[in-house]
Design a protein around this motif. Structure first.
Motif, PDB file in Angstrom:
ATOM      1  N   ARG A   4       0.845  -1.190   0.000  1.00  0.00           N
ATOM      2  CA  ARG A   4       0.000   0.000   0.000  1.00  0.00           C
ATOM      3  C   ARG A   4       0.883   1.243   0.000  1.00  0.00           C
ATOM      4  O   ARG A   4       1.877   1.295   0.707  1.00  0.00           O
ATOM      5  CB  ARG A   4      -0.897  -0.001   1.238  1.00  0.00           C
ATOM      6  N   VAL A  15      -1.989   5.174   5.113  1.00  0.00           N
ATOM      7  CA  VAL A  15      -1.890   4.570   3.790  1.00  0.00           C
ATOM      8  C   VAL A  15      -2.763   5.323   2.801  1.00  0.00           C
ATOM      9  O   VAL A  15      -3.923   5.632   3.089  1.00  0.00           O
ATOM     10  CB  VAL A  15      -2.335   3.086   3.859  1.00  0.00           C
ATOM     11  N   THR A  17      -5.160   5.779  -0.390  1.00  0.00           N
ATOM     12  CA  THR A  17      -6.182   4.909  -0.964  1.00  0.00           C
ATOM     13  C   THR A  17      -6.575   5.387  -2.356  1.00  0.00           C
ATOM     14  O   THR A  17      -6.346   6.538  -2.729  1.00  0.00           O
ATOM     15  CB  THR A  17      -7.444   4.878  -0.080  1.00  0.00           C
ATOM     16  N   TYR A  62      -4.428   2.161   9.305  1.00  0.00           N
ATOM     17  CA  TYR A  62      -3.829   0.939   8.767  1.00  0.00           C
ATOM     18  C   TYR A  62      -2.852   0.343   9.788  1.00  0.00           C
ATOM     19  O   TYR A  62      -1.971   1.030  10.301  1.00  0.00           O
ATOM     20  CB  TYR A  62      -3.095   1.227   7.461  1.00  0.00           C
ATOM     21  N   THR A  92     -11.101  -1.499  14.244  1.00  0.00           N
ATOM     22  CA  THR A  92     -10.262  -0.316  14.388  1.00  0.00           C
ATOM     23  C   THR A  92     -11.045   0.722  15.211  1.00  0.00           C
ATOM     24  O   THR A  92     -11.394   0.468  16.346  1.00  0.00           O
ATOM     25  CB  THR A  92      -9.834   0.227  13.018  1.00  0.00           C
ATOM     26  N   PHE A 147     -12.091   0.517   6.738  1.00  0.00           N
ATOM     27  CA  PHE A 147     -10.661   0.196   6.722  1.00  0.00           C
ATOM     28  C   PHE A 147     -10.387  -0.929   5.731  1.00  0.00           C
ATOM     29  O   PHE A 147      -9.610  -1.821   5.956  1.00  0.00           O
ATOM     30  CB  PHE A 147     -10.125  -0.125   8.120  1.00  0.00           C
ATOM     31  N   GLU A 149      -8.698  -1.345   3.007  1.00  0.00           N
ATOM     32  CA  GLU A 149      -7.343  -1.673   2.542  1.00  0.00           C
ATOM     33  C   GLU A 149      -6.621  -2.569   3.552  1.00  0.00           C
ATOM     34  O   GLU A 149      -5.964  -3.545   3.178  1.00  0.00           O
ATOM     35  CB  GLU A 149      -6.540  -0.396   2.305  1.00  0.00           C
ATOM     36  N   TYR A 150      -6.737  -2.228   4.828  1.00  0.00           N
ATOM     37  CA  TYR A 150      -6.135  -3.043   5.888  1.00  0.00           C
ATOM     38  C   TYR A 150      -6.814  -4.406   5.959  1.00  0.00           C
ATOM     39  O   TYR A 150      -6.151  -5.452   6.056  1.00  0.00           O
ATOM     40  CB  TYR A 150      -6.272  -2.291   7.216  1.00  0.00           C
ATOM     41  N   ASP A 153      -5.685  -6.618   2.967  1.00  0.00           N
ATOM     42  CA  ASP A 153      -4.327  -7.130   3.123  1.00  0.00           C
ATOM     43  C   ASP A 153      -4.260  -8.216   4.188  1.00  0.00           C
ATOM     44  O   ASP A 153      -3.556  -9.224   4.034  1.00  0.00           O
ATOM     45  CB  ASP A 153      -3.372  -5.993   3.480  1.00  0.00           C
ATOM     46  N   HIS A 370       4.170  -4.013   8.173  1.00  0.00           N
ATOM     47  CA  HIS A 370       3.344  -3.514   7.077  1.00  0.00           C
ATOM     48  C   HIS A 370       4.013  -3.854   5.749  1.00  0.00           C
ATOM     49  O   HIS A 370       4.730  -3.055   5.184  1.00  0.00           O
ATOM     50  CB  HIS A 370       3.141  -2.012   7.204  1.00  0.00           C
TER      51      HIS A 370
END
Length: 371
Positions: A4, A15, A17, A62, A92, A147, A149-150, A153, A370
């Protein structure tokens, strides 16, 4: 797993996006959900964790969590997905809805970055889940939409470690990010909060139509195992007419085999003046759902073995007898067939049921990775 992009000058948990667009007036619009927050530099969206930094929207949470815990998978709730197994759960901070009745308001309504005290990169998290004997990782407590993207992943890292990924979501997400998020998921529980636009507008500050679109997308266009939860709130979404309408829609648009959970409300957040849901209301809702043709309907947040048990639609036998999160009987084959008549029970099964039971095991993670 693709790396990311980091944001220059930001901390290690920020991060960049892809889900935004520039507007003519100089603002940038976040395109993750229908809320479409339009931000000037330094402003945060309603969800709190997505913010504008320079010429882009960034995810500020993230790799950070409000806490990790090993739960029974039935707590998500998922009754037809790896029954009896432990799942590493985390969230989160923040949320893109404004539910007045939120049962996790201390997390979802948090505006304090200190809430995100635990840290773990995707590979660290997957390795810890594997070490603890979990069969899956769940993105829960607050909504993985904000969240994504987190979550994506972590889901990829989980799959690489032989685990599955679970999203617990309100389903309030736009089409493109929805496809991105659920491409990484193996199961989802979608919170269908009510079945009127009026409720969504006045109490959840969202829209019913988007959630229904998410449900149809998951059931008809993906391989994601999907279950539904409706928290019944006395005087707000528990009328016979509304319950009947919801169940009829599910039967017609999703089919009779999508499990539905009616769960009990307790007074919290900004609805402390509303009484708890009587168990009789849950039983009445379940009976209505069965009358509408749904095959797998459960009550939740109460001890109610008869109405939390999975029954075979073929022979009527009690196949999975549950008391809240504890399984007292399991009569399915390794691949999910009734042990009495052989009828297939839809779901995701991998051998015998687990024996995790109702245990809840908080986990402290401090390593950050990360990659």
């Amino acid at each position: 797993m693709a790396a990311r992009p980091r944001v220059d000058g930001a901390d290690e948990f920020t991060v960049g996006t892809a889900h935004h667009r520039a507007l003519d007036d100089g603002r940038i619009e976040c395109t993750v959900c229908p809320r479409a927050c339009r931000l000037r530099d330094g402003q945060r969206g309603l969800c709190f964790v997505r913010a504008r930094a320079g010429d882009q929207i960034v995810l500020t949470s993230y790799g950070r969590s409000s806490g990790f815990c090993v739960d029974p998978i039935e707590k998500k709730p998922l009754n037809h997905f790896l029954p009896g197994t432990p799942v590493l759960s985390f969230g989160t901070a923040g949320c893109n809805l404004g539910c007045r009745f939120c049962q996790n308001w201390d997390i979802s309504k948090s505006r304090e970055i200190d809430t995100l005290a635990s840290a773990a990169g995707p590979e660290t998290l997957a390795a810890e889940a594997k070490r603890l004997g979990c069969k899956s990782i769940a993105f829960t407590y607050n909504d993985p939409t904000i969240f994504l993207e987190y979550a994506a992943d972590c889901a990829d890292a989980a799959r690489a470690a032989g685990l599955k990924a679970v999203a617990v979501s309100a389903g309030y997400i736009n089409a493109e990010p929805r496809a991105e998020l659920y491409a990484h998921m193996d199961a989802a529980n979608i919170d269908l909060k009510a079945f009127t636009e009026d409720f969504y507008k006045k109490i959840a500050f969202a829209s019913l139509g988007t959630v229904l679109e998410t449900l149809e997308y998951l059931v008809h266009e993906t391989e994601v195992w999907t279950e539904i939860t409706t928290l019944l709130i006395p005087g707000h979404n528990d009328s016979d007419a509304e319950i009947a309408a919801e169940c009829a829609w599910i039967a017609e648009h999703l089919g009779p085999d999508v499990p539905l959970h009616f769960t009990a409300f307790h007074p919290d957040f900004k609805m402390r003046d509303v009484p708890p849901t009587p168990p009789a209301t849950l039983r009445r809702a379940r009976a209505r759902a069965l009358a509408e043709g749904l095959r797998y309907v459960y009550t939740g947040n109460v001890h109610d073995t008869a109405n939390q048990t999975t029954y075979c639609p073929g022979c009527g036998e009690a196949l999975v007898i549950r008391d809240w999160y504890r399984i007292d009987r399991y009569a399915l084959s390794n691949s999910g067939q009734c042990s009495f008549c052989g009828v297939n029970i839809p779901g995701v099964y991998e051998g015998k049921a687990g024996d995790w039971g109702p245990r809840r095991q908080p986990i402290r993670l401090t390593a950050s990775s990360h990659k």
